[in-house]
Enzyme design. Structure first.
Site, PDB file in Angstrom:
ATOM      1  N   HIS A  17     -10.052 -25.179  -2.289  1.00 19.51           N
ATOM      2  CA  HIS A  17      -9.628 -24.489  -3.518  1.00 19.51           C
ATOM      3  C   HIS A  17      -9.634 -25.466  -4.702  1.00 19.51           C
ATOM      4  O   HIS A  17     -10.038 -25.109  -5.812  1.00 19.51           O
ATOM      5  CB  HIS A  17      -8.197 -23.946  -3.374  1.00 19.51           C
ATOM      6  CG  HIS A  17      -8.006 -22.916  -2.290  1.00 19.51           C
ATOM      7  ND1 HIS A  17      -7.086 -23.056  -1.282  1.00 19.51           N
ATOM      8  CD2 HIS A  17      -8.607 -21.721  -2.071  1.00 19.51           C
ATOM      9  CE1 HIS A  17      -7.126 -21.992  -0.499  1.00 19.51           C
ATOM     10  NE2 HIS A  17      -8.039 -21.173  -0.939  1.00 19.51           N
ATOM     11  N   LYS A  41      -0.530  -9.804   3.885  1.00 21.66           N
ATOM     12  CA  LYS A  41      -0.718 -11.075   4.589  1.00 21.66           C
ATOM     13  C   LYS A  41       0.641 -11.716   4.791  1.00 21.66           C
ATOM     14  O   LYS A  41       1.388 -11.890   3.819  1.00 21.66           O
ATOM     15  CB  LYS A  41      -1.586 -12.016   3.742  1.00 21.66           C
ATOM     16  CG  LYS A  41      -3.072 -11.931   4.014  1.00 21.66           C
ATOM     17  CD  LYS A  41      -3.787 -13.081   3.287  1.00 21.66           C
ATOM     18  CE  LYS A  41      -5.244 -13.189   3.684  1.00 21.66           C
ATOM     19  NZ  LYS A  41      -5.931 -14.272   2.947  1.00 21.66           N
ATOM     20  N   ARG A  90     -17.941 -19.993   0.063  1.00 23.39           N
ATOM     21  CA  ARG A  90     -18.054 -21.097   1.022  1.00 23.39           C
ATOM     22  C   ARG A  90     -19.339 -20.993   1.825  1.00 23.39           C
ATOM     23  O   ARG A  90     -19.984 -21.981   2.114  1.00 23.39           O
ATOM     24  CB  ARG A  90     -16.863 -21.094   1.985  1.00 23.39           C
ATOM     25  CG  ARG A  90     -15.565 -21.498   1.333  1.00 23.39           C
ATOM     26  CD  ARG A  90     -14.395 -21.148   2.195  1.00 23.39           C
ATOM     27  NE  ARG A  90     -14.286 -19.697   2.326  1.00 23.39           N
ATOM     28  CZ  ARG A  90     -13.410 -19.086   3.105  1.00 23.39           C
ATOM     29  NH1 ARG A  90     -12.589 -19.794   3.838  1.00 23.39           N
ATOM     30  NH2 ARG A  90     -13.366 -17.771   3.153  1.00 23.39           N
ATOM     31  N   SER A 128      -7.196 -21.640   4.691  1.00 21.92           N
ATOM     32  CA  SER A 128      -5.762 -21.950   4.782  1.00 21.92           C
ATOM     33  C   SER A 128      -5.248 -21.687   6.194  1.00 21.92           C
ATOM     34  O   SER A 128      -4.421 -22.447   6.706  1.00 21.92           O
ATOM     35  CB  SER A 128      -4.980 -21.111   3.773  1.00 21.92           C
ATOM     36  OG  SER A 128      -5.394 -21.429   2.471  1.00 21.92           O
TER      37      SER A 128
END
Ligand code: COA
Length: 163
Positions: A17, A41, A90, A128
């Protein structure tokens, strides 16, 4: 004044990030990192903890700001009168989801653009969740997160293991 919002969960912020923030903050005069309180989440860090960690990471970057938000991203962006959303890519596997999100946001607000930055290849597999899983099992994640996040992760995992 060129402004943009970089939204995400950031639970916690990783070097991947940070790489995106650094790239975007060179192109935009003001970059707002929008930290979502996402009820779908289950987060390890509270929104306030995530904000505080990110503020610490970018304390020497005068054009990077951090704010929490709830609800639709497009409402947050419009409320700030900003017309650019930053997202990182990514790998090809990110594309479908990002494409859907960018076009949905455009349908909701045609004037708002999504600008994509490629993450540095060395962070292309990072997430993460991966960092949290490794930290949970005491693996070394110092290549993946800044020192301040590492310290807080260790403390969180110690709290979980002692509970
Ligand atoms: N480096 C490292 N990791 C990265 C990364 C990068 N450059 N880019 C993304 N990731 C990881 C994140 O760590 C995260 O991993 P995790 O799932 O293990 O936590 C994952 O990729 C995706 O995270 P993130 O980019 O934070 O997206 P998100 O799916 O958590 O949240 C929002 C995306 C907040 C932009 C989106 O959910 C949203 O807009 N929500 C608001 C509701 C809304 O408007 N909905 C309609 C959208 S069209």
């Amino acid at each position: 004044m060129k402004q943009a919002v970089y939204p995400g969960s950031f639970d916690p912020i990783t070097n991947g990030h940070i790489d995106i923030v650094k790239r975007a903050s060179r192109l935009f005069d003001e970059l707002y990192i929008g930290v979502i309180a996402n009820p779908q989440k289950k987060a390890l860090f509270s929104v306030d903890e995530r904000i505080s960690l990110i503020q610490d990471v970018f304390k020497n970057e005068p054009n990077v700001f951090v704010q929490g938000f709830e609800g639709l991203l497009i409402d947050f962006v419009c409320q700030k009168k900003i017309t650019n959303i930053i997202r990182g890519l990514r790998a090809v596997s990110d594309f479908d989801y990002e494409f859907q999100m960018a076009l949905t946001n455009r349908k909701l607000q045609p004037d708002i653009n999504t600008v994509f930055f490629m993450t540095d290849a060395k962070y292309s597999y990072l997430s993460s969740s991966l960092v949290k899983e490794l930290a949970y099992f005491n693996a070394d994640v110092s290549d993946f997160v800044p020192g301040i996040v590492l310290d807080h992760l260790k403390q969180k995992m110690a709290d979980i293991n002692n509970a």
